[in-house]
Structure formats: structure tokens, C-alpha cells
Design an enzyme around this catalytic site. Structure first.
Site, mmCIF file in Angstrom:
data_model
loop_
_atom_site.group_PDB
_atom_site.id
_atom_site.type_symbol
_atom_site.label_atom_id
_atom_site.label_comp_id
_atom_site.label_asym_id
_atom_site.label_seq_id
_atom_site.Cartn_x
_atom_site.Cartn_y
_atom_site.Cartn_z
ATOM 1 N N CYS A 79 103.352 -26.185 23.643
ATOM 2 C CA CYS A 79 102.820 -26.214 22.282
ATOM 3 C C CYS A 79 103.928 -26.560 21.266
ATOM 4 C CB CYS A 79 102.137 -24.888 21.956
ATOM 5 S SG CYS A 79 100.965 -25.014 20.585
ATOM 6 N N HIS A 166 98.317 -24.017 26.438
ATOM 7 C CA HIS A 166 99.029 -22.812 26.873
ATOM 8 C C HIS A 166 98.696 -22.486 28.329
ATOM 9 C CE1 HIS A 166 100.787 -21.427 23.042
ATOM 10 N NE2 HIS A 166 99.759 -22.058 22.512
ATOM 11 N N GLU A 168 99.985 -20.259 30.139
ATOM 12 C CA GLU A 168 100.214 -18.851 30.441
ATOM 13 C C GLU A 168 98.993 -17.962 30.194
ATOM 14 O OE1 GLU A 168 101.659 -19.343 26.119
ATOM 15 O OE2 GLU A 168 101.409 -20.532 27.939
ATOM 16 N N GLY A 221 107.313 13.023 33.049
ATOM 17 C CA GLY A 221 106.107 13.025 33.860
ATOM 18 C C GLY A 221 105.383 11.696 33.816
ATOM 19 N N GLY A 222 105.792 10.823 32.890
ATOM 20 C CA GLY A 222 105.197 9.504 32.776
ATOM 21 C C GLY A 222 105.737 8.544 33.825
ATOM 22 N N VAL A 223 105.125 7.362 33.878
ATOM 23 C CA VAL A 223 105.461 6.387 34.913
ATOM 24 C C VAL A 223 106.914 5.926 34.808
ATOM 25 C CG1 VAL A 223 104.918 4.113 35.858
ATOM 26 C CG2 VAL A 223 103.079 5.597 35.077
ATOM 27 N N ASP A 224 107.354 5.555 33.607
ATOM 28 C CA ASP A 224 108.682 4.956 33.447
ATOM 29 C C ASP A 224 109.803 5.909 33.851
ATOM 30 O OD1 ASP A 224 107.295 2.793 32.463
ATOM 31 O OD2 ASP A 224 107.656 3.292 30.366
#
Length: 508
Positions: A79, A166, A168, A221-224
């Protein structure tokens, strides 16, 4: 060092999506803002120039030194990137009377390696206001659409390829094939970007960086933070000490169950019950931003107190992921500030600690894949997102232990029923909100005047936009009935059917 497809960001809303799509194909891709680009390193096998909200005719349109790229590695302009290449090499870009936005069909005018395996007439997604009127000398047209004469072009000698659409986005049906052709056939990149290869290289890197020194990590306790902890644990074992702080604002029995889960998996973790400190600091506070700031300050205070007990710690690990790095690099500091208590901002300097961020190259979906490859149980990997300030921003108004307890029970019933009805993994995020409203009800022939709770469930890819989840009416009726019967103090349940935008996912 992985082969790299470098994406230069000119400000398009789709730029992160380019990186994600290339990575999904197994190629390592990295984003750099146009004003931060300086040179190519030896790992770069190709460069993609992104779209932009700017026109090449704008006085201060974004630019880079193309001489540092052209002739060194293949280039794909998307683009604005295509228009910028056109202008740079002497072609002509004209302003359009109207913006072309939406689906179109591509018709090939010349065979191109970029479109290998893509059928003629394939659907693409357009989003541009300028158009290319005349190609530069030495470039050939490879595709057009029904509306624009130049949809794609290239210069094989210079290894320059460009598309006006685009590839993507989801609506470009064969977009992944186009990006794959660019990465493999044109750039010759090695698609070795897989969870196992990331784990092996990162574990080796952690060992090299840390040596025999100790590392501390604030775990939520979260994913990361969980995946970061297990990567570090795989690399250095008991040299890592994880600190899990109970703010009193976690989900129902979350502190106990998460702590037990971590320990059963062999993680060296310290639990800190600090809920009374947080409740005291939040007493009487109703403004959501002030709540966030107080929780952030108190978290750092508690974490610093506990971390200082580990006398020989030299490193602070953080669960920073790639979107955080990108936001920081382009100057978007709001998200960083909001998350500062999760990333314990300010502590490295105050405690003279070095920072290590093992996930800083990964998107959220990649973090989950790495977590699964590490063998982390689904109870950690498939968890819905949870805000850093916890239930404090799901209780509208002031915070009390009684309100927290009520909301925890309501939220637990909602999540429990989602799991029981095989709906939990079909929803991106679900939770309950306690409203500062009381309404009249009738229970057992008696008049009641009690609390209203709202249920919220949304579907999203990355949280940037979200649509409310169309949960079955019968399911919602059952959940409402359970909440009103089992949670004293609630006599009315409502369901939030607003999308983002215009609403946000969280209520505060």
C-alpha cells in the site's frame, strides 16, 4: 540467530498483523518504526514496507533511507510502501477523488513469483486513497483490479515487489501464500520460528545472561508471567524465586489454587498475603484511575519488601511481551503506565537489579504456544485475560472486602457454568461487574432492595476490538438463576451487549 523478515512500520493499523502473519508461517519477523530504522543486520533476509495513514504527497510523510535496503535484500512494499517505492524511483502517484476500501479481485498481467499458486481473480482487500498512475522505469505491472490499473508491480533485477492491497488481512484470501512466496522463494528465509526452537534458544540465552546469579519474578497467575516463570525455571531452576502477591482483588480462591498449582509443578514461589494492606489503601476511593495508581504503588511497595529479603538477587525478570515493546518503541506510553504494577516498574533502579525479559519477542498467541510446548497445564495457558488492578476496576465505586467477596462468588458461578457448558474456550474473555445500583425485587413474598451485577463476555483476537458474545439465552437464564439464588445481596442480573468500540471491554 533466526533468519529475519524485517517490517518497517509507517503507521498502518495493520502493521502488527503483518508481523503476526509472517510468524504464523514459521518465519521470524520483527517490527521497527520508520524513524528508528538505521541499518540491516546479517540476519535480515527481506524487508516489508508497511502501509500508512499518510500520503506520499503530505509534507511530512514518513521516509527512510532506501539506499540502505535496496540491492541488499528483497523488498516488498504494501500500500503506502508500494506508493513510496513508486515515488522514490521516479514513478507517479496521484491523489484519488475517493478512498478505495474493501474487497476487490486481482487479475494478473504477468507471471510473478510473488503470486505462485494464487489463482487469477483471487479476492484481496484494498485500503488506500492515492493510486499509482505511472510505474517507474524498469518496473513491470504484474496485477490489476477492476477499479485500479496498478494493483501489483515488480523489478526483478532490484528484487523489489509491491502490492497496492493488504495481503496480511483475513479478507485477502490468499494473502498468506503471497507472504510465504516472498519469504521462501524470493528471500530464501529459513522457517525455523517454532515454539521448540524458541524454547531452546531462549533457555540457552537465559543461562548465558544469568550465569549463577539469582533472579526474582513477580508472578500474577496470568499467561505471560507463568510462561516466563517456567522458561526461567527450565533454564536456571532454583536460582529463580517467584513472588505471588495476593492483593485481595483476585478471582475466587485464585490465590490458593494458583499457588498450589505452581508449587506442584516444581516452581520456587513465595506467596504473600497482602490483601488487608490493599483494602486499607483503597478505602473510600471511587475514581478508577486513582484506584489503578494506588494498586500500582502498593504492589511495588509489597514486592520490594519481599524481594529485598532475597539478599543475593541480581536480576528482575518481567513478563513483557512484544506488543508492549512495540508500544514503547513508538511512544505509546499509556499501556505501559497501566501495566506498571504488573511489570513492577521502577524497581530495577531502586534495587540495583538487571532486567531480563524472556518473552519480549513474542505475541500473546505465541506465548500460549510456547507454554503448551513447555508442558504447562491448560488451567494456566487457556485462562481468560485478567486486568492488573483485578476486581478493583470491576467494582464500580469504592472497594470493600464485602463487595470483593460478593463479586468473586458471582464471577465464579459465571466462569464455572461457561466451563461446564463447553463455552469457556469459545469466549475470549468473560467476567462479572458489580454496579453501584440497588433495585427492588421480591424473594419469598418479601420485598428486597439489593445489588445489580452485569455479566460481560466478548470475542476478540487481541483485545483491540471486540464483539459481545452471543451466549444462548437458556444458558444466561440458568446463570442468572444460580447467582440470585446462591449469592446473598444480589437480586438482579443484566448482560452487557455493547461492542468495542464504542465501549471498552472492561467497565473502568
Amino acid at each position: 540467530m533466526h533468519d529475519k523478515i524485517l517490517v518497517i512500520d509507517f503507521g498502518s493499523q495493520y502493521t502488527q498483523l503483518i508481523v503476526r502473519k509472517v510468524r504464523e508461517l514459521g518465519f521470524y519477523s520483527e517490527l521497527v518504526p520508520y524513524n528508528s530504522f538505521s541499518s540491516l543486520d546479517e540476519s535480515v533476509k527481506g524487508v516489508i514496507l508497511s502501509g500508512s495513514p499518510y500520503s506520499v504527497h503530505d509534507r511530512e510523510h514518513p521516509t527512510i533511507d532506501l539506499d540502505k535496503i535496496i540491492g541488499k535484500v528483497p523488498v516488498l512494499g504494501i500500500c503506502y510502501g508500494a506508493q513510496y517505492l513508486t515515488q522514490h524511483f521516479g514513478g507517479r502517484v496521484e491523489r484519488s477523488d475517493k478512498r478505495e476500501y474493501g474487497r476487490a479481485r486481482t487479475f494478473f498481467t504477468k507471471e510473478s513469483g510473488l503470486f505462485k499458486g494464487v489463482e487469477n481473480g483471487s479476492q484481496v482487500w484494498m485500503s488506500h486513497s492515492d493510486h499509482i498512475e505511472q510505474l517507474p522505469e524498469g518496473f513491470v505491472l504484474t496485477a490489476r483490479t477492476g477499479n485500479i490499473p496498478v494493483a501489483a508491480f515488480e523489478n526483478r533485477d532490484k528484487k523489489i515487489f509491491a502490492v497496492q492491497f493488504h495481503p496480511e488481512v483475513y479478507h485477502t484470501v490468499r494473502g498468506k501464500d503471497i507472504l510465504r512466496n516472498f519469504a521462501i522463494d524470493i528471500c530464501g528465509a529459513n522457517n525455523g520460528w517454532q515454539p521448540q526452537s524458541f524454547i531452546q534458544s531462549t533457555v540457552s540465552w537465559i543461562k548465558q545472561q544469568v550465569g549463577s546469579e539469582r533472579v526474582i519474578l513477580g508472578i500474577s497467575g496470568g499467561v505471560d508471567s507463568t510462561v516466563a516463570a517456567f522458561l526461567l525455571n527450565k533454564a536456571i531452576g532454583d536460582q529463580l524465586t517467584a513472588i505471588f502477591v495476593d492483593t485481595g482483588l483476585l478471582r475466587y480462591r485464585e490465590y490458593e489454587t494458583v499457588l498450589e498449582g505452581y508449587r506442584s509443578l516444581g516452581l520456587n514461589v513465595i506467596g504473600v498475603d497482602a490483601k488487608d494492606e490493599f483494602y486499607q489503601a483503597l478505602r473510600g476511593v471511587t475514581d478508577p484511575e486513582e484506584k489503578r495508581k494506588i494498586i500500582g504503588r502498593k504492589f511495588i511497595e509489597v514486592f520490594e519488601r519481599e524481594a529485598s529479603k532475597i539478599k543475593d538477587a541480581r536480576w528482575l525478570a518481567q513478563g513483557t511481551i512484544y506488543p508492549d515493546v512495540i508500544e514503547s518503541a513508538v511512544g505509546h506510553h499509556v499501556a505501559q503506565t497501566i501495566k506498571s504494577h504488573h511489570n513492577v516498574g521502577g524497581l530495577p533502579e531502586r534495587m540495583n537489579l538487571k532486567v531480563i525479559e524472556p518473552l519480549r519477542l513474542l505475541f500473546k498467541d505465541e506465548v500460549r504456544r510456547v507454554g503448551r510446548a513447555l508442558g504447562i497445564p491448560d488451567q494456566f495457558i487457556n485462562r481468560h485475560p485478567f486486568p492488573g488492578p483485578g476486581l478493583a476496576i470491576r467494582i464500580i465505586g469504592d472497594i470493600t472486602p464485602e463487595k470483593v467477596s460478593l463479586l468473586q462468588k458471582v464471577d465464579h458461578i459465571f466462569i464455572e457454568e461457561l466451563r461446564r457448558n463447553d463455552l469457556y474456550n469459545k469466549v475470549w474473555q468473560a467476567f462479572a461487574v458489580l454496579l453501584p445500583v440497588q433495585t427492588v425485587g421480591v424473594m419469598g413474598d418479601e420485598r428486597t432492595y439489593e445489588n445489580v451485577v452485569a455479566l460481560r463476555a466478548v470475542n476478540s483476537v487481541d483485545g483491540m476490538t471486540a464483539d459481545w458474545s452471543h451466549l444462548p439465552h437458556q444458558f444466561l437464564a440458568h446463570v442468572s438463576n444460580r447467582i440470585i439464588n446462591e449469592v446473598p445481596g444480589v437480586n438482579r442480573v443484566v448482560y452487557d451487549i455493547s461492542s468495542k468500540p464504542p465501549a471498552t471491554i472492561e467497565w473502568e
